[in-house]
Design an enzyme around this catalytic site. Structure first.
Site, PDB file in Angstrom:
ATOM      1  N   GLU A  17     -14.254 -44.421  32.240  1.00  0.00           N
ATOM      2  CA  GLU A  17     -13.419 -44.406  33.440  1.00  0.00           C
ATOM      3  C   GLU A  17     -12.274 -43.409  33.317  1.00  0.00           C
ATOM      4  O   GLU A  17     -11.731 -42.952  34.324  1.00  0.00           O
ATOM      5  CB  GLU A  17     -12.854 -45.807  33.696  1.00  0.00           C
ATOM      6  CG  GLU A  17     -13.911 -46.833  34.050  1.00  0.00           C
ATOM      7  CD  GLU A  17     -13.370 -48.254  34.068  1.00  0.00           C
ATOM      8  OE1 GLU A  17     -13.890 -49.065  34.863  1.00  0.00           O
ATOM      9  OE2 GLU A  17     -12.441 -48.557  33.296  1.00  0.00           O
ATOM     10  N   ASP A 221     -20.874 -52.178  42.146  1.00  0.00           N
ATOM     11  CA  ASP A 221     -21.961 -53.117  42.404  1.00  0.00           C
ATOM     12  C   ASP A 221     -21.457 -54.163  43.393  1.00  0.00           C
ATOM     13  O   ASP A 221     -20.292 -54.158  43.773  1.00  0.00           O
ATOM     14  CB  ASP A 221     -22.420 -53.785  41.100  1.00  0.00           C
ATOM     15  CG  ASP A 221     -21.256 -54.465  40.379  1.00  0.00           C
ATOM     16  OD1 ASP A 221     -20.899 -55.590  40.770  1.00  0.00           O
ATOM     17  OD2 ASP A 221     -20.690 -53.868  39.443  1.00  0.00           O
TER      18      ASP A 221
END
Length: 255
Positions: A17, A221
């Site tokens: 990230e 998701d």
């Protein structure tokens, strides 16, 4: 004697990230503390300290405390991924927190469900100015998804028209990865846009110190039975690039 300006802290839970952000820093220098590498340098002309918090609320709280006590961070920005909860929050969308809550905090019947004992509150507000900068930066970054992410990533993950959402983000010490559990969270917290594992803990520490905090998450998701599918590839191909673009654009807005 003039002291250098205090840095803005940029935090992510996983290395991928933050990889793109670290690669963009021209003068990063690592400082080891509390078992973590804190990278000091500059980004978009601003002094910053970038750190991998690790996963979960305790790790996030430890990281926030070190950032504030040792490095004197003047603001904390958390970036990374989250699972989408609310209808219409889709993979590839970006969620900017206006409030954060621990969905697994329950000291009832002594205190109401979700309320943090002795605080008289369940929700911790994100700093309005920082959240506004992140939301504007996200809208700017997502204007042309293919230019940001590449045509292949847009096609692979169906990211033709990602959107920016603002609202409640729920944090807890478990990876929500079943439709049953995400359904229970939606029923209990219908306002929650997304679920993750660090933000509310870091927001609480920043509240204790009176330091501005904000969080931006790319939805990886739908927090259901397919949550693990292509997660690693999504973080590397989409979330990392999105984090870099959003944080850098936000820093320009805050300059």
């Amino acid at each position: 004697m003039l002291h250098p300006p205090a840095p803005i802290a940029i935090v992510g839970a996983m290395h991928d990230e933050l990889a793109a952000l670290l690669a963009a820093m021209p003068d990063e220098q690592p400082v080891r503390a509390a078992g973590r590498d804190f990278w000091l340098g500059h980004l978009e002309g601003q002094p910053v300290v970038v750190v991998l918090s690790r996963i979960g609320k305790v790790a996030a709280a430890t990281t926030a405390t070190v950032l504030l006590e040792r490095f004197g961070a003047r603001a904390v920005l958390f970036t990374g991924v989250a699972g989408g909860l609310a209808p219409g929050v889709r993979v590839g969308d970006v969620v900017v927190a206006t409030e954060l809550l621990q969905h697994d905090m329950d000291a009832s019947p002594l205190f109401p469900a979700y309320e943090v004992p002795l605080y008289g509150r369940a929700r911790f507000a994100a700093d309005a100015a920082l959240a506004e900068a992140l939301a504007g930066a996200a809208a700017e970054a997502l204007r042309e998804p293919a230019a940001l992410l590449g045509a292949q990533a847009v096609q692979d993950f169906g990211l033709a028209a990602p959107r920016v959402h603002r609202g409640l983000v729920a944090s807890g010490d478990r990876f929500v990865a079943t439709a049953a559990e995400s359904g229970r969270l939606r029923a209990a917290l219908p306002e929650a846009l997304a679920v993750e594992m660090e933000g509310a803990a870091m927001a609480q520490v920043c509240h204790d110190y009176g330091v501005p905090f904000a969080a931006v998450r790319t939805v990886s998701d739908r927090a259901d039975d397919a949550a693990h599918t292509d997660f690693t590839r999504f973080v590397a191909a989409v979330a990392s690039r999105c984090s870099e673009a959003v944080v850098r654009a936000a820093l320009r807005r805050l300059a």
